[in-house]
Write a protein that holds these residues in place. Structure first.
Motif, PDB file in Angstrom:
ATOM      1  N   THR A   1       0.846  -1.204   0.000  1.00  0.00           N
ATOM      2  CA  THR A   1       0.000   0.000   0.000  1.00  0.00           C
ATOM      3  C   THR A   1       0.874   1.243   0.000  1.00  0.00           C
ATOM      4  OG1 THR A   1      -1.706  -1.193   1.230  1.00  0.00           O
ATOM      5  CG2 THR A   1      -1.863   1.209   1.223  1.00  0.00           C
ATOM      6  N   PHE A   2       1.888   1.252   0.873  1.00  0.00           N
ATOM      7  CA  PHE A   2       2.784   2.412   0.906  1.00  0.00           C
ATOM      8  C   PHE A   2       3.480   2.585  -0.446  1.00  0.00           C
ATOM      9  CE2 PHE A   2       7.017   4.271   1.390  1.00  0.00           C
ATOM     10  CZ  PHE A   2       6.663   5.525   1.863  1.00  0.00           C
ATOM     11  N   GLY A   3       3.900   1.476  -1.050  1.00  0.00           N
ATOM     12  CA  GLY A   3       4.566   1.530  -2.355  1.00  0.00           C
ATOM     13  C   GLY A   3       3.690   2.190  -3.404  1.00  0.00           C
ATOM     14  N   MET A   4       2.398   1.832  -3.414  1.00  0.00           N
ATOM     15  CA  MET A   4       1.480   2.421  -4.400  1.00  0.00           C
ATOM     16  C   MET A   4       1.241   3.907  -4.106  1.00  0.00           C
ATOM     17  SD  MET A   4       1.108   0.083  -6.517  1.00  0.00           S
ATOM     18  CE  MET A   4      -0.069   0.747  -7.671  1.00  0.00           C
ATOM     19  N   ILE A   5       1.076   4.251  -2.816  1.00  0.00           N
ATOM     20  CA  ILE A   5       0.903   5.663  -2.437  1.00  0.00           C
ATOM     21  C   ILE A   5       2.137   6.449  -2.889  1.00  0.00           C
ATOM     22  CG2 ILE A   5       0.821   7.288  -0.475  1.00  0.00           C
ATOM     23  CD1 ILE A   5      -0.735   5.130   1.094  1.00  0.00           C
ATOM     24  N   ASN A   6       3.314   5.900  -2.567  1.00  0.00           N
ATOM     25  CA  ASN A   6       4.571   6.628  -2.750  1.00  0.00           C
ATOM     26  C   ASN A   6       4.989   6.738  -4.217  1.00  0.00           C
ATOM     27  OD1 ASN A   6       6.547   8.051  -1.315  1.00  0.00           O
ATOM     28  ND2 ASN A   6       8.007   6.386  -1.512  1.00  0.00           N
ATOM     29  N   ASN A   7       4.771   5.665  -4.986  1.00  0.00           N
ATOM     30  CA  ASN A   7       5.254   5.647  -6.371  1.00  0.00           C
ATOM     31  C   ASN A   7       4.202   6.035  -7.406  1.00  0.00           C
ATOM     32  OD1 ASN A   7       7.999   4.796  -5.967  1.00  0.00           O
ATOM     33  ND2 ASN A   7       7.189   2.810  -5.386  1.00  0.00           N
ATOM     34  N   ALA A   8       2.949   5.664  -7.145  1.00  0.00           N
ATOM     35  CA  ALA A   8       1.931   5.866  -8.185  1.00  0.00           C
ATOM     36  C   ALA A   8       0.984   7.030  -7.877  1.00  0.00           C
ATOM     37  CB  ALA A   8       1.130   4.578  -8.369  1.00  0.00           C
ATOM     38  N   ASP A   9       0.621   7.209  -6.596  1.00  0.00           N
ATOM     39  CA  ASP A   9      -0.459   8.156  -6.282  1.00  0.00           C
ATOM     40  C   ASP A   9       0.022   9.554  -5.891  1.00  0.00           C
ATOM     41  OD1 ASP A   9      -2.186   6.135  -6.784  1.00  0.00           O
ATOM     42  OD2 ASP A   9      -2.550   5.595  -4.700  1.00  0.00           O
ATOM     43  N   ILE A  10       1.131   9.633  -5.202  1.00  0.00           N
ATOM     44  CA  ILE A  10       1.569  10.946  -4.693  1.00  0.00           C
ATOM     45  C   ILE A  10       1.904  11.890  -5.841  1.00  0.00           C
ATOM     46  CG2 ILE A  10       3.679  12.004  -3.744  1.00  0.00           C
ATOM     47  CD1 ILE A  10       3.277  10.526  -1.224  1.00  0.00           C
ATOM     48  N   LYS A  11       1.337  13.091  -5.743  1.00  0.00           N
ATOM     49  CA  LYS A  11       1.665  14.161  -6.707  1.00  0.00           C
ATOM     50  C   LYS A  11       2.231  15.308  -5.881  1.00  0.00           C
ATOM     51  CE  LYS A  11      -0.017  12.250 -10.485  1.00  0.00           C
ATOM     52  NZ  LYS A  11       0.286  10.900  -9.998  1.00  0.00           N
ATOM     53  N   PHE A  12       3.379  15.822  -6.321  1.00  0.00           N
ATOM     54  CA  PHE A  12       4.058  16.849  -5.522  1.00  0.00           C
ATOM     55  C   PHE A  12       3.623  18.266  -5.884  1.00  0.00           C
ATOM     56  CE2 PHE A  12       7.098  13.250  -5.564  1.00  0.00           C
ATOM     57  CZ  PHE A  12       7.105  12.996  -4.206  1.00  0.00           C
ATOM     58  N   GLY A  13       2.736  18.392  -6.855  1.00  0.00           N
ATOM     59  CA  GLY A  13       2.308  19.737  -7.230  1.00  0.00           C
ATOM     60  C   GLY A  13       3.365  20.422  -8.086  1.00  0.00           C
ATOM     61  N   LYS A  14       3.162  21.710  -8.299  1.00  0.00           N
ATOM     62  CA  LYS A  14       4.040  22.441  -9.234  1.00  0.00           C
ATOM     63  C   LYS A  14       5.030  23.322  -8.486  1.00  0.00           C
ATOM     64  CE  LYS A  14       0.999  22.161 -13.078  1.00  0.00           C
ATOM     65  NZ  LYS A  14       0.855  22.153 -14.317  1.00  0.00           N
ATOM     66  N   VAL A  15       6.190  23.499  -9.132  1.00  0.00           N
ATOM     67  CA  VAL A  15       7.188  24.426  -8.607  1.00  0.00           C
ATOM     68  C   VAL A  15       7.632  25.351  -9.744  1.00  0.00           C
ATOM     69  CG1 VAL A  15       8.087  22.983  -6.745  1.00  0.00           C
ATOM     70  CG2 VAL A  15       9.027  22.723  -9.042  1.00  0.00           C
ATOM     71  N   THR A  16       8.259  26.456  -9.358  1.00  0.00           N
ATOM     72  CA  THR A  16       8.692  27.443 -10.355  1.00  0.00           C
ATOM     73  C   THR A  16      10.147  27.197 -10.728  1.00  0.00           C
ATOM     74  OG1 THR A  16       7.322  28.966  -9.067  1.00  0.00           O
ATOM     75  CG2 THR A  16       8.615  29.916 -10.854  1.00  0.00           C
ATOM     76  N   THR A  17      10.412  27.095 -12.021  1.00  0.00           N
ATOM     77  CA  THR A  17      11.797  26.923 -12.475  1.00  0.00           C
ATOM     78  C   THR A  17      12.497  28.288 -12.509  1.00  0.00           C
ATOM     79  OG1 THR A  17      11.270  27.269 -14.796  1.00  0.00           O
ATOM     80  CG2 THR A  17      11.126  25.010 -13.979  1.00  0.00           C
ATOM     81  N   LYS A  18      13.795  28.278 -12.809  1.00  0.00           N
ATOM     82  CA  LYS A  18      14.560  29.536 -12.889  1.00  0.00           C
ATOM     83  C   LYS A  18      13.972  30.470 -13.952  1.00  0.00           C
ATOM     84  CE  LYS A  18      18.971  27.952 -11.129  1.00  0.00           C
ATOM     85  NZ  LYS A  18      20.281  27.408 -11.428  1.00  0.00           N
ATOM     86  N   ASP A  19      13.354  29.863 -14.978  1.00  0.00           N
ATOM     87  CA  ASP A  19      12.786  30.682 -16.062  1.00  0.00           C
ATOM     88  C   ASP A  19      11.396  31.211 -15.710  1.00  0.00           C
ATOM     89  OD1 ASP A  19      15.029  29.659 -17.316  1.00  0.00           O
ATOM     90  OD2 ASP A  19      13.924  27.968 -18.155  1.00  0.00           O
ATOM     91  N   GLY A  20      10.957  30.931 -14.467  1.00  0.00           N
ATOM     92  CA  GLY A  20       9.643  31.413 -14.043  1.00  0.00           C
ATOM     93  C   GLY A  20       8.498  30.538 -14.516  1.00  0.00           C
ATOM     94  N   GLU A  21       8.856  29.368 -15.076  1.00  0.00           N
ATOM     95  CA  GLU A  21       7.819  28.457 -15.599  1.00  0.00           C
ATOM     96  C   GLU A  21       7.362  27.516 -14.477  1.00  0.00           C
ATOM     97  OE1 GLU A  21       7.541  24.884 -18.910  1.00  0.00           O
ATOM     98  OE2 GLU A  21       9.424  25.978 -18.665  1.00  0.00           O
ATOM     99  N   LYS A  22       6.047  27.251 -14.398  1.00  0.00           N
ATOM    100  CA  LYS A  22       5.517  26.325 -13.399  1.00  0.00           C
ATOM    101  C   LYS A  22       5.558  24.904 -13.975  1.00  0.00           C
ATOM    102  CE  LYS A  22       3.736  28.607  -9.733  1.00  0.00           C
ATOM    103  NZ  LYS A  22       4.107  28.284  -8.365  1.00  0.00           N
ATOM    104  N   VAL A  23       6.255  24.012 -13.290  1.00  0.00           N
ATOM    105  CA  VAL A  23       6.336  22.621 -13.781  1.00  0.00           C
ATOM    106  C   VAL A  23       6.003  21.653 -12.653  1.00  0.00           C
ATOM    107  CG1 VAL A  23       8.074  23.077 -15.573  1.00  0.00           C
ATOM    108  CG2 VAL A  23       8.819  22.478 -13.270  1.00  0.00           C
ATOM    109  N   GLU A  24       5.569  20.443 -13.059  1.00  0.00           N
ATOM    110  CA  GLU A  24       5.233  19.390 -12.103  1.00  0.00           C
ATOM    111  C   GLU A  24       6.523  18.879 -11.450  1.00  0.00           C
ATOM    112  OE1 GLU A  24       2.146  17.588 -10.316  1.00  0.00           O
ATOM    113  OE2 GLU A  24       1.757  18.573 -12.229  1.00  0.00           O
ATOM    114  N   LEU A  25       6.555  18.863 -10.120  1.00  0.00           N
ATOM    115  CA  LEU A  25       7.748  18.389  -9.399  1.00  0.00           C
ATOM    116  C   LEU A  25       7.823  16.862  -9.451  1.00  0.00           C
ATOM    117  CD1 LEU A  25      10.138  19.212  -7.485  1.00  0.00           C
ATOM    118  CD2 LEU A  25       8.592  18.801  -5.568  1.00  0.00           C
TER     119      LEU A  25
END
Length: 595
Positions: free
Chosen positions: A171-195
């Motif tokens: 269960t933890f493996g599926m949560i950790n590898n398949a389900d967890i989404k870290f949301g977006k972060v800003t790159t140096k170019d100011g672009e929002k990308v999925e972490l």
């Protein structure tokens, strides 16, 4: 660095060739069916092993079935790890796991049966049939478990519960590898990308503190949100360990884990004690880190940024591979040339792609070869990861080629030695060959950070495991609040007063997959201490050291781990190897401070 959107974009030479296991799914299906049939055959031996011949026939069939099953399982697992979102390989893996439970159940009668035989009868059987000598050591070793094996009926029930008992980990493996989404972060170019995890390992080293903070907060956010859910999976895993230890009459879950390796509890306790007694250089280093970065306060997201600026260099996979081969010259020509051939034969899956399992591992498959999973990022860390995993791969290769199947697999206790010897040889090589003073400082910094991660962090994890299992054994509650409190207290002890602790710190336990393999992480630290000693001896060029070390690599599990290490020149039953490694850490910190 390439950023691949799918596996199709990755060059063929940077992908595994799984045809080395099965040329087609049809062949896999055929072996799956064959294991299922043999599993039924194995059942028929229950109550029918009455003489030397039937014992021999059972053992041969059991080993052959186990070997084919491992191929079936590994093939499915390697496919599934390439994209954890893809339901097809996941379905193959589920079928393999389900068959594994049946196989385990079909053979669960054997240990209780074996231990019901008196040793004299067993020895007379071995004398009657020459082929039984191959199994002799394993059979006699089983008597060590006599007090820990349950009745036949209870062993069957436990086997049938195999899938359920591994559920918290899955269960933890599926949560950790398949389900967890870290949301977006800003790159140096100011672009929002999925972490992603790979990106996080980059951003947490960024010079810009705002970038590090944003990545840190985004990375921990899902773990904070899922804190209670993950606590319930870890709590269940720990309670399973504790219950099984009680059922099998071990004094504790820790001693149950140490039993198979014949490691005294003192080795575990000493590791924690000696490390904590020598914690001052780590605190000194944290202070150097704070001053070098010019910070008023040091926080967790400041711990990974390199202290020497502007030395980031791109190292392609091909360059990394050649550097590795050059650095491992002290291990001899045969070692280097064998390792060179691994790349040509496609034993590696190199690149990060969407859904691919994170991190890196080596999986040695007896009779085939090692398979190495990477998420290579074309940087110095990736070079070290490559060298580390190739240490494991070469250990697998040597043991498989010099041991019969029964002793080819090596214990996890010694596994980290081969990988870390390689890492230490690499860092010493780079420090010696680099002309650039700034790069030397950077490498010294890297060595210290690697030491901190492999030694201090793993000992910290080991203490967390020990404390939480003891709480369960004493009937205490295990929930998110307890885990948070225990983790934060230990983390503060290890990291000292120089750090300001963000709220996220206490959630650190919730992202560690190793906690679902009880009392595993301490072996990184003991392995690291042993490896530091061996690598420094190898660099002195003593032929007897190389000879002893190559014998160690070829030994598989032909003796208990502590004995194998003693033969390689390291005695972990004494505190000296740990103390000696920590002294080297102290010297590295002093050297770095002087720069």
């Amino acid at each position: 660095m390439p950023n691949y959107k799918s596996r199709e974009e990755v060059p063929l030479e940077e992908k595994w060739d799984l045809h080395d296991i099965y040329d087609s799914l049809t062949t896999w299906e055929s072996d799956l069916k064959s294991v299922a049939e043999r599993t039924e055959q194995l059942k028929t031996y229950d109550g029918n092993i009455t003489d030397a011949k039937s014992l021999y026939d059972y053992l041969v069939l059991s080993e052959e079935t186990g070997y084919t099953y491992k191929k079936v399982y590994v093939y499915a697992m390697l496919q599934a790890d390439l994209d954890t979102r893809d339901s097809k390989p996941q379905a193959l893996l589920d079928r393999a796991k389900s068959l594994g439970v049946k196989l385990s159940s079909a053979t669960s009668f054997f240990m209780p049966f074996l231990l019901s035989l008196d040793e004299k009868t067993l020895k007379s059987y071995i004398d009657q049939i020459e082929g039984l000598k191959y199994f002799e050591e394993d059979l006699m070793e089983s008597y060590r478990y006599k007090t820990h094996v349950l009745t036949k009926e209870k062993e069957e029930v436990l086997s049938d519960l195999g899938e359920a008992l591994s559920s918290p980990s899955n269960t933890f493996g599926m949560i950790n590898n398949a389900d967890i989404k870290f949301g977006k972060v800003t790159t140096k170019d100011g672009e929002k990308v999925e972490l992603t995890r790979g990106m996080y390992s980059k951003l947490i080293e960024d010079d810009n503190r705002d970038v590090r903070r944003e990545a840190y907060k985004a990375y921990y956010q899902p773990y904070v949100q899922l804190n209670n859910t993950i606590a319930s999976t870890l709590s269940a895993a720990i309670k399973n360990n504790v219950t099984l230890a009680k059922m099998r009459k071990y004094p504790s879950a820790l001693e149950k884990s140490l039993f198979s390796d014949m490691v005294p509890k003192d080795v575990y306790d000493n590791l924690i004690k000696v490390t904590k007694d020598h914690i001052t250089p780590l605190h000194k280093y944290q202070n150097i880190r704070k001053e070098t970065l010019g910070l008023d306060e040091l926080r967790q997201y400041d711990l990974n940024v390199p202290l020497v600026k502007d030395v980031k260099e791109e190292i392609t996979f091909d360059e990394a591979y050649q550097t590795m081969l050059d650095s491992l010259a002290p291990l001899g020509e045969e070692y280097v040339e064998t390792l060179r051939s691994f790349k040509e034969k496609r034993y590696f899956d190199v690149r990060e792609t969407p859904g691919k399992r994170s991190g890196a591992y080596n999986l040695g498959l007896y009779g085939v070869h090692p398979f190495v999973l990477l998420n290579h990022q074309d940087d110095l860390d990736s070079l070290f990861t490559l060298v580390h995993e190739c240490g494991h791969a070469m250990h697998s290769w040597y043991s498989s080629n010099h041991q019969p199947q029964i002793t080819a697999g090596y214990s996890i206790f010694v596994a980290e030695v081969a990988s870390t010897v390689n890492e230490v040889l690499l860092i010493r090589y780079l420090l010696k060959t680099t002309k650039d003073e700034k790069m030397k400082k950077h490498l010294l910094n890297h060595f210290i950070d690697s030491f901190r991660g492999t030694m201090f962090t793993q000992v910290m994890f080991a203490e967390f495991e020990k404390t939480t299992h003891e709480k369960a054994e004493n009937g205490g509650p295990l929930n998110a609040e307890v885990f948070n409190d225990v983790y934060e207290k230990i983390f503060r002890e290890f990291n000292g007063n120089e750090m300001v602790f963000d709220d996220e710190v206490k959630y650190g336990w919730s992202r560690i997959p190793h906690f679902y393999r009880p009392f595993y992480v301490y072996k990184y630290a003991t392995g690291y201490a042993a490896a530091i000693h061996i690598a420094d001896q190898l660099l002195e060029g003593k032929s007897e050291t190389l000879e002893k070390y190559m014998t160690f690599l070829k030994s598989g599990s032909s003796d208990y781990p502590l004995e194998l290490l003693k033969a390689a020149g390291v005695d972990l039953t004494k505190p000296e190897p740990i103390r000696s490694a920590l002294t080297i850490f102290s010297e590295l910190v002093d050297e770095f401070a002087s720069l």
